[in-house]
Design an enzyme around this catalytic site. Structure first.
Site, mmCIF file in Angstrom:
data_model
loop_
_atom_site.group_PDB
_atom_site.id
_atom_site.type_symbol
_atom_site.label_atom_id
_atom_site.label_comp_id
_atom_site.label_asym_id
_atom_site.label_seq_id
_atom_site.Cartn_x
_atom_site.Cartn_y
_atom_site.Cartn_z
ATOM 1 N N LYS A 70 -7.565 4.165 -6.255
ATOM 2 C CA LYS A 70 -8.918 4.615 -5.905
ATOM 3 C C LYS A 70 -9.268 5.917 -6.626
ATOM 4 O O LYS A 70 -10.367 6.059 -7.167
ATOM 5 C CB LYS A 70 -9.035 4.780 -4.382
ATOM 6 C CG LYS A 70 -8.876 3.466 -3.619
ATOM 7 C CD LYS A 70 -9.108 3.627 -2.140
ATOM 8 C CE LYS A 70 -8.003 4.407 -1.450
ATOM 9 N NZ LYS A 70 -6.722 3.669 -1.456
ATOM 10 N N THR A 71 -8.347 6.869 -6.644
ATOM 11 C CA THR A 71 -8.604 8.140 -7.341
ATOM 12 C C THR A 71 -8.752 7.903 -8.835
ATOM 13 O O THR A 71 -9.636 8.489 -9.491
ATOM 14 C CB THR A 71 -7.464 9.135 -7.075
ATOM 15 O OG1 THR A 71 -7.341 9.356 -5.669
ATOM 16 C CG2 THR A 71 -7.735 10.461 -7.764
ATOM 17 N N ASP A 115 -11.895 12.029 -1.226
ATOM 18 C CA ASP A 115 -10.806 11.179 -0.775
ATOM 19 C C ASP A 115 -10.741 11.210 0.760
ATOM 20 O O ASP A 115 -11.090 12.220 1.381
ATOM 21 C CB ASP A 115 -9.490 11.674 -1.372
ATOM 22 C CG ASP A 115 -8.384 10.641 -1.300
ATOM 23 O OD1 ASP A 115 -8.687 9.465 -0.994
ATOM 24 O OD2 ASP A 115 -7.219 11.002 -1.534
ATOM 25 N N THR A 164 -8.814 4.701 3.291
ATOM 26 C CA THR A 164 -7.792 3.712 3.644
ATOM 27 C C THR A 164 -8.143 3.015 4.950
ATOM 28 O O THR A 164 -7.467 2.061 5.331
ATOM 29 C CB THR A 164 -6.417 4.389 3.789
ATOM 30 O OG1 THR A 164 -6.520 5.464 4.737
ATOM 31 C CG2 THR A 164 -5.945 4.955 2.449
#
Length: 343
Positions: A70-71, A115, A164
């Site tokens: 994702k990052t 995040d 998440t």
């Protein structure tokens, strides 16, 4: 008198080289990004359309288990858009003022990556609604009856949120993302491609069978694959031996990674569930205390993979171990052990 330290100092050149390799392991374009073909295609279309219209891309939400990229995808969005990237995290934004300071400092078109966006404070989330939709925020000045709301215009930006646990995002926030992509666990073939690319950059000569063994023990997660590859590199370097299948098996055994990728904590959770609680059902908090970990760690790090491989089940009455978990631990399966059908 201080003892003399005989350990060799790490040279600045070696540190810079390691940092350069660490950065190089992250792909910088969607073409180089391995796996997730559907999300890659969707993102490519989103970015191409924004580029043709000379506007910032729509806000993007990326969800999925940790370690799937994702990052890295947020960095790719900024790189392929030709825009600067600002990094932050939900736990760091605990007040509306924190978010206001962050948003007001963005330059036009900048990509803001948050995040664990589901862990932002509620007051900050509510401020973010207006910022994402109208590119402005309202700042309260003063207190009580004399308080005044001052609107502050923001430069247009693209928010990339990663989570998440997408289910914890409030609907008003989730609805303001123009695109939501869910990242899935990787299959072994894609993981082998990740490992092959990383091994070349790390200077590790891995035969195909050794790459396959690392991929098989990587839990479908590129981050874990790269971490295990680094441990194999260290092992063969220290022991001065080729990075063959035997070396890979010995290195991963040393680091408590078994033949299907379970580590010490995974096996501790299964062992507690099977041997101490008779296979369950047992509550999450009780299970976490039994293994000496936080409940959130067990739920977000351990459980997803154990559920995926069919070793653990979540039921309304708690967690239960499946027959496959008993077989993996070599434990006898109780005749009266509960199954999903019983609950």
């Amino acid at each position: 008198m201080a003892e003399h330290d005989d350990r060799p100092e790490v040279s600045p050149d070696a540190q810079e080289s390691e940092l350069a390799i660490e950065g190089a392991l992250r792909p910088t374009s969607l073409a180089d990004f391995v796996g997730q073909p559907k999300v890659r295609s969707q993102l490519q279309l989103l970015l191409d359309a924004a580029g043709m219209q000379q506007r910032p891309a729509d806000h993007i939400l990326l969800s999925g288990p940790p370690g799937l990229g994702k990052t890295t995808l947020a960095m790719i969005v900024a790189h392929e858009s030709g825009r600067p990237l600002r990094l932050s995290s939900g736990p760091a934004i605990q007040h509306a003022g924190d978010l206001a300071a962050l948003l007001s400092s963005l330059t036009p078109g900048e990509v803001l990556f948050i995040d664990e966006v589901h862990r932002m404070a509620r007051s900050a989330e509510e401020m973010l609604y207006l910022a994402m939709e109208d590119f402005r925020i309202d700042i309260m000045v003063g207190k009580g009856a004399g308080a005044t709301s001052i609107p502050l215009d923001l430069a247009p930006f693209t928010l990339v949120g990663a989570t998440t646990r997408a289910g914890l995002l409030p609907n008003p926030l989730r609805d303001r993302f123009g695109f939501t992509g869910h990242l899935e666990y990787y299959d072994p073939a894609d993981l082998e491609r990740v490992i092959s690319r990383s091994a070349d950059m790390l200077g590790v000569a891995l035969p195909p069978v050794a790459r396959g063994e690392i991929a098989r023990r990587s839990r479908g997660t590129p981050r874990i694959a790269n971490r295990l590859l680094r441990r194999v590199r260290d092992f063969v370097l220290v022991h001065d031996r080729p990075a063959d299948l035997d070396a890979v098996s010995a290195a991963l055994e040393l680091y408590d990674v078994d033949e299907i990728g379970l580590d010490r904590l995974d096996r501790a959770v299964l062992d507690a569930l099977v041997r101490r609680f008779g296979g369950g059902p047992v509550g999450l908090s009780t299970l976490a205390v039994a293994v000496g970990e936080e409940a959130e760690t067990v739920e977000s790090v351990v459980e997803p993979y154990l559920v995926r491989i069919g070793f653990l089940g979540r039921t309304p009455r708690g967690r239960i171990a499946t027959p496959a978990a008993y077989a993996h631990l070599g434990a006898p399966h109780a005749e009266n052990a509960l199954r999903f059908d019983d609950l």
